[in-house]
Design a protein around this motif. Sequence first.
Motif, mmCIF file in Angstrom:
data_model
loop_
_atom_site.group_PDB
_atom_site.id
_atom_site.type_symbol
_atom_site.label_atom_id
_atom_site.label_comp_id
_atom_site.label_asym_id
_atom_site.label_seq_id
_atom_site.Cartn_x
_atom_site.Cartn_y
_atom_site.Cartn_z
ATOM 1 N N UNK B 38 0.592 -1.581 0.397
ATOM 2 C CA UNK B 38 -0.012 -0.245 0.269
ATOM 3 C C UNK B 38 1.218 1.336 0.118
ATOM 4 N N UNK B 39 2.132 1.728 0.716
ATOM 5 C CA UNK B 39 2.563 2.282 0.961
ATOM 6 C C UNK B 39 3.573 2.575 -0.401
ATOM 7 N N UNK B 40 4.088 1.472 -1.012
ATOM 8 C CA UNK B 40 4.124 1.929 -2.250
ATOM 9 C C UNK B 40 3.733 2.095 -2.982
ATOM 10 N N UNK B 41 2.559 1.927 -3.298
ATOM 11 C CA UNK B 41 1.687 2.312 -4.287
ATOM 12 C C UNK B 41 1.592 3.973 -3.897
ATOM 13 N N UNK B 42 1.027 4.035 -2.869
ATOM 14 C CA UNK B 42 1.043 5.832 -2.748
ATOM 15 C C UNK B 42 2.165 6.384 -3.108
ATOM 16 N N UNK B 43 2.898 5.598 -2.242
ATOM 17 C CA UNK B 43 4.015 6.519 -3.178
ATOM 18 C C UNK B 43 4.363 6.777 -4.341
ATOM 19 N N UNK B 44 4.511 5.351 -5.296
ATOM 20 C CA UNK B 44 4.247 5.507 -6.721
ATOM 21 C C UNK B 44 3.457 6.969 -7.328
ATOM 22 N N UNK B 45 2.225 6.380 -6.932
ATOM 23 C CA UNK B 45 0.857 7.649 -7.365
ATOM 24 C C UNK B 45 1.251 8.791 -6.939
ATOM 25 N N UNK B 46 1.704 9.815 -5.838
ATOM 26 C CA UNK B 46 2.057 10.435 -5.434
ATOM 27 C C UNK B 46 3.447 11.370 -6.904
ATOM 28 N N UNK B 47 4.550 9.770 -6.614
ATOM 29 C CA UNK B 47 5.450 10.320 -7.128
ATOM 30 C C UNK B 47 5.153 10.564 -8.944
ATOM 31 N N UNK B 48 4.069 9.796 -9.395
ATOM 32 C CA UNK B 48 3.959 10.091 -10.441
ATOM 33 C C UNK B 48 3.350 11.740 -11.017
ATOM 34 N N UNK B 49 2.069 11.633 -9.572
ATOM 35 C CA UNK B 49 1.325 13.261 -10.153
ATOM 36 C C UNK B 49 2.622 13.980 -10.010
ATOM 37 N N UNK B 50 3.624 14.186 -8.904
ATOM 38 C CA UNK B 50 5.135 15.122 -9.579
ATOM 39 C C UNK B 50 5.558 15.290 -10.909
ATOM 40 N N UNK B 51 5.499 14.072 -11.180
ATOM 41 C CA UNK B 51 6.211 13.555 -12.447
ATOM 42 C C UNK B 51 5.446 13.525 -13.553
ATOM 43 N N UNK B 52 4.248 14.211 -13.162
ATOM 44 C CA UNK B 52 3.281 14.665 -14.530
ATOM 45 C C UNK B 52 4.107 16.450 -14.270
ATOM 46 N N UNK B 53 3.740 17.047 -13.316
ATOM 47 C CA UNK B 53 4.539 18.107 -13.321
ATOM 48 C C UNK B 53 5.406 18.771 -14.430
ATOM 49 N N UNK B 54 6.716 18.146 -13.623
ATOM 50 C CA UNK B 54 7.691 17.339 -14.398
ATOM 51 C C UNK B 54 7.899 17.423 -16.030
ATOM 52 N N UNK B 55 6.420 16.656 -16.158
ATOM 53 C CA UNK B 55 6.808 16.190 -17.815
ATOM 54 C C UNK B 55 5.881 17.334 -18.537
ATOM 55 N N UNK B 56 4.861 18.658 -18.201
ATOM 56 C CA UNK B 56 4.704 19.495 -18.384
ATOM 57 C C UNK B 56 6.121 20.774 -18.739
ATOM 58 N N UNK B 57 6.362 20.527 -17.662
ATOM 59 C CA UNK B 57 7.898 22.093 -17.687
ATOM 60 C C UNK B 57 9.032 20.921 -18.367
ATOM 61 N N UNK B 58 9.176 19.588 -18.265
ATOM 62 C CA UNK B 58 10.487 18.953 -19.425
ATOM 63 C C UNK B 58 10.281 19.369 -20.638
#
Lengths: 282, 341, 377
Positions: B38-58
């Motif tokens: 569960x914790x890993x999934x949560x971390x992954x999901x939050x990470x992908x959210x941050x990642x989407x922001x980085x994607x936009x900037x990238x």
Amino acid sequence: MTGKQDSPVLLSIKDVSKVFGGLMALNRVSFDVHSGEIVALIGPNGAGKTTLFNVITNFHPLDGGEILFGGKPLNGLRPDQIAQGGIVRTFQNLRIFHNMTVLENAMVGMHLQGASGIVSAALRLPAAREEEKRFHDIAYQYLEMVGIENRAHDLASSLPFGQQRLLEIGRALAANPRLLLLDEPAAGLTRAETEALDELICSLQDQGLTILLVEHDMELVMNIADRVVVLHYGTKIATGTPEEVQANPDVIGAYLGADWQQDKWLEWMLEDSNPNAEKADA
Amino acid sequence: MKRSTYQNKYQILRYILIFLILAILVVVLGSRKNFGPLQYAQLSLDGLRGGAIYALIAMGFVIVFNVTGIINFAQGAFVTLGAMFTVTFYNLNAPLPKSLHLLLSVIAAILVTTCIGVLVERLTIYPARKSSPLTLIIITVGVFITIQGLSLLVWGADAYVFPAFTTLEMSDRVFRWLGMVIKAQSFWIWGIMVLVLVCIAYFFNFTLLGRAMRACAVNRLGARLVGISPGRMSLVSFGIAAAVGAIGGIVVAPIIRPSYDMGLSLGLKGFVAAIMGGLVSTPGAVLGGLLLGFLENVAAGVTKAGLKDIFAFILLILTLLFRPQGLLGVRKTTVETDGAH
Amino acid sequence: MNAIPRFNSNRNAIGWFAMTAVIALLGWVETVQPMGVDFADLTNGIVTMDTMVRVAILTIVLVGLNLLMGYAGQVSLGHAALYGLGAYASSILCVRSGDLLGVPAWVLGSWWWPWLVMLIGMAFAGALAYLVGRPILRLQGHYLAMATLGLGIMIYILFRENLGFQGQHITGTFDGIPGVPRLRIGNFEIWPISRYYFFAWIAALGAIAFGLNVISSRTGRALRAIHDSEVAAQAMGVDVASYKVRIFAVSAILASAAGSIYAHFQTTVSPAPFSFVGSLELVVMAAVGGLSSIWGAPFGVAVILIIKEILRSRLRVVFSGASGEHEVIFYGILLVLIMIFMPEGVTVGAVRRWRLWQSRKREQVLSPAQPQAGVPR
């Protein structure tokens, strides 16, 4: 211009191949350069001549075959190590050091003959100072050898093109090579400059230097080369004395197009110049 | 040819091996904190959210780089401007329903930021277009810090509040799924990222202007010969990058309270994402962004949260050292050929 | 071999001695205070001894940065972190090493320990740069810039985070590490500030001499060759990778030494000056002074610091209520303008323009224009 086939082989190119993506730039090229010879590498544009230089000095790694220098293989050595071993090259599109003076350019050529490092330079140790003076004097002599000593303290970029070419040669000579690779040294030079270059290269040969040069200026090649190697689309198609190569039908075909023999007018033209006349002094 | 395909297979194996080792390391560290799936999934999901922001900037980085060959350090500044201008416009008194007000503020902010991007290009990049890469890097850095300083002047040093898109309040709606907590804003972020990606792809592939820009990226001289003006393409690319950067700042603002210096860290991470993706294409940027977000969040989650930035830069260094062409890029070699240029 | 023009680097020597004389004179004014005038009075309070010491310290960093960026042509956007390494090494090992590493009190209290620590810091920075430099300096252009930026920020984060080690803190968050002792030789304390001024400037002048000597040597030429054409340099036998790494290590050593001198000056070391903005400040100073000029180092530092002082004192009125980071606007604009119009730096650019203007004036007097083939120094 005497044949030196009996002197020991200095550089041995064996079955060398080089591929760039889908393009075979060099295809199992083999030839030898004997000590004291002047060998000219000719061929139409894109034939792979500069690529061969890049491969010899390991700016590009080879994809097949072997290169021996003085009997020892060159693969794996860095370009600066190859220079240290005695192979020095010039560049087709001049790479002089623009922001340094002419003399400083030559002094960089002497880099391998010095030993002072950061510490001895910073502390201005007597050994370093002696070395500086020696470098300065000897570099000046090399500039004299190529005839540009009067511009010694000018910025290299302020020299006219012909003199920049000479600078590049002078810098290469300062590195004290056993084998000098000249990449189109006559490109862009005037007739007079080319004749001066002719004399320079001959005098270098008299001093015992071995020279491999890439050139398009056929008159220069005929005058100074002991032997000629012809490349076409990365393959060696002929080798021999300048006269032999000039008459070789494959070579002519490479330059003029493979159907040249069908062209009667061309045949008549070539008959006229009669390449099969007396052989040059062997 | 034959050698390279063999190398490719070998390389893929190597990457899989590295991935497995890292995964094991993560699990080991995580077990010390009693992490379950569960914790890993949560971390992954939050990470992908941050990642989407980085994607936009990238994407902004990649667009400018592809057309002009310049790394635009000022990209982070556009992120800041997008968010801050929206805040300013939203705080103006207007007799509008909240959602409309927010929408108009967003649009206005994007337009203003785009204009600023174009201004930056004309004033600073265009005069220096013939300079060395180092000079251009320093110029864009100078632009970034100027804009950041001006932001400090205009908006002060405090962090502002920004309404979440769903609720138009400070607190966001939260979904729970399989025990994980997902903010509604996350869906906005992912959705907008996909939308932007699709629009950019359409633009570059199906519009004349977009294709002209791609031509410029591939062969500047050739493009000029057919009548495309590299200067104009450069201008357009900066405009688009500014707009995309602004969008990135706006969608992340409800989560990270916007302040004058939000662009520094986000911009840098966006750059890391762009490098990881390969600086060649917008899909690459997205891939890089998501990967970066995922990896850094998981790594920080199993160690210390404050070290998140360090992990991002470790990834940068590793990418630069071992795979500088990124995930989708091609290794470039300089070739000096005979005569024919 | 008739008349080989004599080779000399006397011009540099003259400049160096002149600078030494000026520095000594200014120091004399402060210590002796002839006619009641002290140093600060000379400039009406704008430039103080404090500023002069800071100029000296940053000059040492800049000499290294110039060698790296200007001569060898390698970008570093994270140099402030190397400067910080020296500062933190000095502060941690002088203040906290008793608790952390069990260094006995008699060592900590001795006069030679801070000096030894300074050397340790320099060695550590040099070794780190050497290790990290090998792979990183293979990168070109913006990749190298980003790698140095990333490294600089990583090191800064390490300074900023409250790292613990067996319950003890190593680095001390934003507040930093207080209590760094003053430097002493035997019983002679290098304080008050007039004494530290001489110490800092001896070090700075030494760094300048070091830089000047390296430039006009085989090593210096190799570096400049690498900058102009790596390919050609290699073809002449220069081991490019090795030289790049070595000069990177040298610049790290210089930066670390400067950091230690800073630590003993400030006596409290906090992470703020070593952030990305700090690295940027260094690049601005290098750009203003001239990337390819060792003389540009003190000049660039002095100009920026003096302008900073003026901004801080005079313009506080304008930026009231500000948290003090407004000078970045100024840095940004200055950086952009210099890079667009005078990328070779203000010193070299000004000299070049002056020469151009002079040669144009001469052209108006003489009829046929003589081509100028001079060497800009």
